[in-house]
Design an enzyme around this catalytic site. Structure first.
Site, PDB file in Angstrom:
ATOM      1  N   CYS A  93       0.807  -1.217   0.000  1.00  0.00           N
ATOM      2  CA  CYS A  93       0.000   0.000   0.000  1.00  0.00           C
ATOM      3  C   CYS A  93       0.847   1.278   0.000  1.00  0.00           C
ATOM      4  O   CYS A  93       1.409   1.613  -1.030  1.00  0.00           O
ATOM      5  CB  CYS A  93      -0.995  -0.045   1.155  1.00  0.00           C
ATOM      6  N   HIS A 189      -3.411  -5.359   2.090  1.00  0.00           N
ATOM      7  CA  HIS A 189      -3.017  -5.399   3.502  1.00  0.00           C
ATOM      8  C   HIS A 189      -3.509  -6.710   4.066  1.00  0.00           C
ATOM      9  O   HIS A 189      -3.877  -7.613   3.371  1.00  0.00           O
ATOM     10  CB  HIS A 189      -3.746  -4.288   4.274  1.00  0.00           C
TER      11      HIS A 189
HETATM   12  N1  GLN Z   1      -1.975   6.968   2.200  1.00  0.00           N
HETATM   13  C1  GLN Z   1      -2.099   6.086   1.079  1.00  0.00           C
HETATM   14  C2  GLN Z   1      -3.462   6.137   0.413  1.00  0.00           C
HETATM   15  O1  GLN Z   1      -4.446   6.432   1.031  1.00  0.00           O
HETATM   16  C3  GLN Z   1      -1.744   4.657   1.501  1.00  0.00           C
HETATM   17  C4  GLN Z   1      -2.639   4.162   2.578  1.00  0.00           C
HETATM   18  C5  GLN Z   1      -2.276   2.807   3.084  1.00  0.00           C
HETATM   19  O2  GLN Z   1      -1.103   2.431   3.191  1.00  0.00           O
HETATM   20  N2  GLN Z   1      -3.303   2.089   3.478  1.00  0.00           N
HETATM   21  O3  GLN Z   1      -3.567   5.853  -0.755  1.00  0.00           O
END
Ligand code: GLN
Length: 247
Positions: A93, A189
């Site tokens: 992510c 995730h």
């Molecule tokens: N901040 C990033 C987004 O919202 C990644 C978020 C995350 O790692 N869940 O795209």
């Protein structure tokens, strides 16, 4: 045999149990009698990539990504050399976005490592749900959970998988993540690896072969519980359609 796993910036990039991926790497090595050393590198620590066999770059909020960005610029060249030399990386992510050229939000442009030729632009509607992929790397589906505002354009790169349920890179392209050399970069995730032991073993085997040669292989594990967790998600979304966003 022994593998050394570098966990980058667990003080900042640690969303949704990404740390479970480290536990999974470690346990699955130990179950095979292979030594596992995990080195957490906190933001600002010096990193000697020549000592590492696997690197995990987890997810983070926009704020944390911005903080990490500064530290990444210091290790940019070493990280790139590690990847080009076949070093194994799992980037999740926020970590996936940071491997690219930039992550642009409504307020800032966060410079990435430029390891991948990809770009990410933020949109206010977040893409949040369970996700199921078919990946050419595996004969079993890959399952996870995604939550991102970023839309990632992967250009000429190979995707990690085709989305059979969920949003993926943009919510429109039908593809998720990137596979480049021994890097898997993904929005999944979850943590990703405990529910996808085949993905964990793929990365472990790549790392073992890089270090010990092509003859290094992993013995099979039964994976009864892990398979149940994977099947549960796959069955749950079996009859559902891939969720396409309206253009
Ligand atoms: N901040 C990033 C987004 O919202 C990644 C978020 C995350 O790692 N869940 O795209």
């Amino acid at each position: 045999m022994k593998l050394t796993i570098g966990h980058l910036y667990p003080d900042l990039l640690n969303l949704y149990g990404d740390r479970g991926n480290i536990q999974c790497f470690r346990k699955r090595l130990e179950w095979r009698g292979i030594e596992a050393e995990v080195i957490p590198f906190l933001s600002g620590d010096e990193i000697d990539f020549t000592k590492l066999d696997i690197v995990l770059l987890g997810g983070g909020s926009d704020r944390e990504q911005e903080l990490v960005c500064g530290f990444l610029q210091d290790i940019k060249d070493d990280f790139k050399n590690y990847v080009e030399d076949g070093g194994v990386v799992l980037a999740v992510c926020g970590g996936y976005q940071l491997l690219g050229k930039y992550y642009k939000t409504d307020k800032k442009t966060i410079e990435g490592l430029g390891v991948l030729n990809i770009t990410t632009d933020w949109e206010p509607e977040r893409l949040i749900r369970d996700i199921v992929l078919e990946s050419p790397l595996f004969d079993r589906p890959v399952v996870g959970f995604e939550n991102h505002g970023g839309r990632t354009e992967i250009g000429e790169h190979e995707p990690f998988g085709k989305v059979t349920y969920g949003f993926g890179n943009t919510g429109k392209s039908g593809y998720e993540g990137v596979v480049y050399k021994n890097v898997i970069a993904t929005y999944l995730h979850g943590p990703l690896l405990p529910k996808n032991p085949h993905v964990c073993d793929y990365l472990l085997e790549r790392a073992l072969k890089r270090k010990y040669g092509e003859d290094a292989v992993l013995t099979l594990l039964t994976d009864e519980m892990e398979q149940k967790a994977n099947d549960y998600i796959v069955e749950r979304y079996n009859d559902k359609k891939y969720v396409l966003k309206e253009t």
